[in-house]
Design an enzyme around this catalytic site. Structure first.
Site, PDB file in Angstrom:
ATOM      1  N   SER A 123       0.835  -1.196   0.000  1.00 52.88           N
ATOM      2  CA  SER A 123       0.000   0.000   0.000  1.00 52.88           C
ATOM      3  C   SER A 123       0.874   1.253   0.000  1.00 52.88           C
ATOM      4  CB  SER A 123      -0.958  -0.046   1.195  1.00 52.88           C
ATOM      5  OG  SER A 123      -2.005   0.874   1.048  1.00 52.88           O
ATOM      6  N   GLU A 253      -9.290  -5.897  -3.060  1.00 50.86           N
ATOM      7  CA  GLU A 253      -8.797  -4.640  -2.500  1.00 50.86           C
ATOM      8  C   GLU A 253      -9.792  -4.006  -1.520  1.00 50.86           C
ATOM      9  OE1 GLU A 253      -5.874  -3.579  -2.439  1.00 50.86           O
ATOM     10  OE2 GLU A 253      -4.862  -4.647  -4.064  1.00 50.86           O
ATOM     11  N   HIS A 372      -7.628  -5.782   0.649  1.00 55.95           N
ATOM     12  CA  HIS A 372      -6.400  -5.005   0.773  1.00 55.95           C
ATOM     13  C   HIS A 372      -5.635  -5.477   2.005  1.00 55.95           C
ATOM     14  CE1 HIS A 372      -3.962  -1.546  -0.234  1.00 55.95           C
ATOM     15  NE2 HIS A 372      -4.123  -0.986   0.951  1.00 55.95           N
TER      16      HIS A 372
END
Length: 475
Positions: A123, A253, A372
């Site tokens: 990320s 995600e 995610h």
């Protein structure tokens, strides 16, 4: 088997102290130097840390490598950028550079090979990895990159400042906002606790943004600049520290953000009636033509239909959240790198749904997608959330999860060692089924990581085509 040494590098005021250099701690290690992995933590540049309860080394301890995690200043402490000499910006990234310089100078004393350093991140950490490949400050400090679910190339150019965030930070702490000097002078009188405790004030009204702070293209005011050009331009012109790169995203995600809308009638009704006001914030759309872009995206993802509390509507809205914040950016960077980097690029999507996830269904308490950060679950022990996957003695409590830990750590190890994720003959039997081709401009293969490895092509390209129409970018 040689054990991993975990070295936690803490950064303060942009400098790392060399007093951590203690060769006597490591003289029991082999004279054979091991590959080094430096992990840059996620958290939107405002949260998380490199602590071992967050990203622990316990799974990687079974591999012959040295693991380094690091901390860097976050939020306004690390990314205040007024666009002038008062606060040129990118201090958090410069902290990371200081850490990498420390590793180069000292890692041999801890059994690591300073000529075989892999930087990895998820990320915000993934965006950092890519920027280190571009920044002149980072050249020569690493030799491979692993970028998971993040990229600095998206819908709009990297800004030259974030004065609006500096002004917001000042207002939250009752500081003047009329000039850069007034803002910074006042903020210097505040404690780090006061600045940290004001964080929630950045989320107001309809804001469900994932993050605010970003890299900026620094003004030239006499300081060393971490980033002086647009990232996509740097890649196209070959102005990068090219290294072998693994780049990836997860299958779903930020899909879970849709449920906060579809399951809440008030939010659902507001998003339906005020779509052109809310969508630009929720999906980080550039201000120019944001209303028209919002309408086009609603048609492309939702078929122009109202948002409803149905699985179909939640799934469609979840894809829009995921693509807008992560999927498009990763897609663009993978395509840029495979065209312009002289080093190979391996692209993948993490689709495995195991027994753990960063999003668990509130009713069943089971995962509903590959969310995610879910790929990090199988590389690092994350004891703040869950007990370790790997049992100390067989059989493991979750055999498929245990196998995924073995596979993910094996990929990291062989890539860190050889600069190629594919195993050499006779090595790493847990990767015997892995045949992962590098991505090519006209042969855009990617690896799907699930219960089995499989190779496919053109990841989500049909779905992402609308973004290329709205926000064209030269590859």
């Amino acid at each position: 088997m040689m054990k991993v040494l975990l070295l936690l590098c803490a950064v303060a005021s942009g400098a790392l102290a060399d007093h951590l250099h203690h060769p006597e701690l490591c003289n029991f290690y082999s004279s054979r130097k091991l590959p080094v992995v430096v992990f840059i933590h996620p958290g939107g540049f405002y949260s998380f840390a490199g602590r071992s309860d967050l990203f622990g080394p316990h799974y990687l301890l079974d591999r012959d490598l040295v693991l380094v995690t690091l901390n860097y200043r976050l939020a306004s402490l690390g990314f205040l950028a007024t666009g002038d000499a008062v606060a040129p910006g990118n201090n958090g990234y410069k902290d990371q550079v200081s850490a990498l310089r420390w590793v180069k100078r000292n890692i041999a004393a801890f059994g690591g090979d300073p000529g075989k350093v892999t930087i990895a991140g998820c990320s915000a950490g993934s965006r950092s990895v890519i920027l280190h490949m571009i920044s002149p400050m980072s050249k020569g400090l690493f030799h491979r990159g692993i970028a998971m679910s993040g990229s600095p190339v998206g819908k709009a150019a990297v800004p030259p400042h974030q004065l609006d965030l500096a002004q917001k930070q000042a207002a939250l702490l009752n500081c003047p906002t009329n000039s850069s000097r007034a803002i910074v002078d006042c903020l210097k009188t505040k404690t780090w606790q006061e600045i940290g405790n004001s964080l929630n004030g950045f989320w107001t009204g309809d804001t469900d943004a994932v993050s605010f702070w970003t890299a900026i293209v620094e003004p030239d005011v006499g300081q060393p600049r971490f980033l002086a050009v647009q990232p996509d331009e740097a890649v196209r012109q070959g102005h990068l520290h090219a290294v072998p790169l693994l780049i990836s995203q997860t299958e779903d995600e930020f899909f879970w953000k849709a449920f906060a809308v579809t399951k809440n009638k008030t939010r659902r009704d507001r998003m339906n009636t005020e779509w052109e006001k809310i969508a630009p914030v929720s999906f980080a759309l550039p201000e120019q033509n944001s209303s028209a872009a919002s309408r086009r995206l609603r048609q492309a993802y939702l078929g122009g239909k109202p948002i409803e509390d149905t699985p179909e509507s939640s799934r469609a809205l979840g894809k829009l959240y995921g693509d807008s914040w992560i999927g498009l950016n990763v897609h663009r960077m993978a395509n840029l790198m495979c065209r312009h980097s002289p080093q190979p690029v391996w692209y993948s999507v993490f689709s495995y749904i195991g027994n753990n996830s960063f999003y668990q269904d509130p009713t069943t308490h089971k995962p509903r997608g590959a969310a995610h950060h879910d790929d990090t679950i199988y590389v690092f022990s994350e004891s703040y959330l869950r007990p370790p996957i790997k049992a100390r003695s067989p059989p493991p409590p979750a055999p498929q999860d245990h196998l995924m830990v073995e596979r993910m750590t094996a990929i990291w190890y062989t890539f860190a060692k050889h600069g190629n994720p594919n195993p050499r003959k006779g090595e790493l039997p847990e990767l015997c089924s892995l045949h992962w081709p590098a991505m090519q401009p006209e042969d855009r293969k990617y690896l799907k990581v699930d219960q089995q490895f499989s190779v496919h092509e053109k990841l989500h390209e049909n779905r992402l085509r609308v973004w290329d129409e709205l926000y064209p970018m030269q590859y």
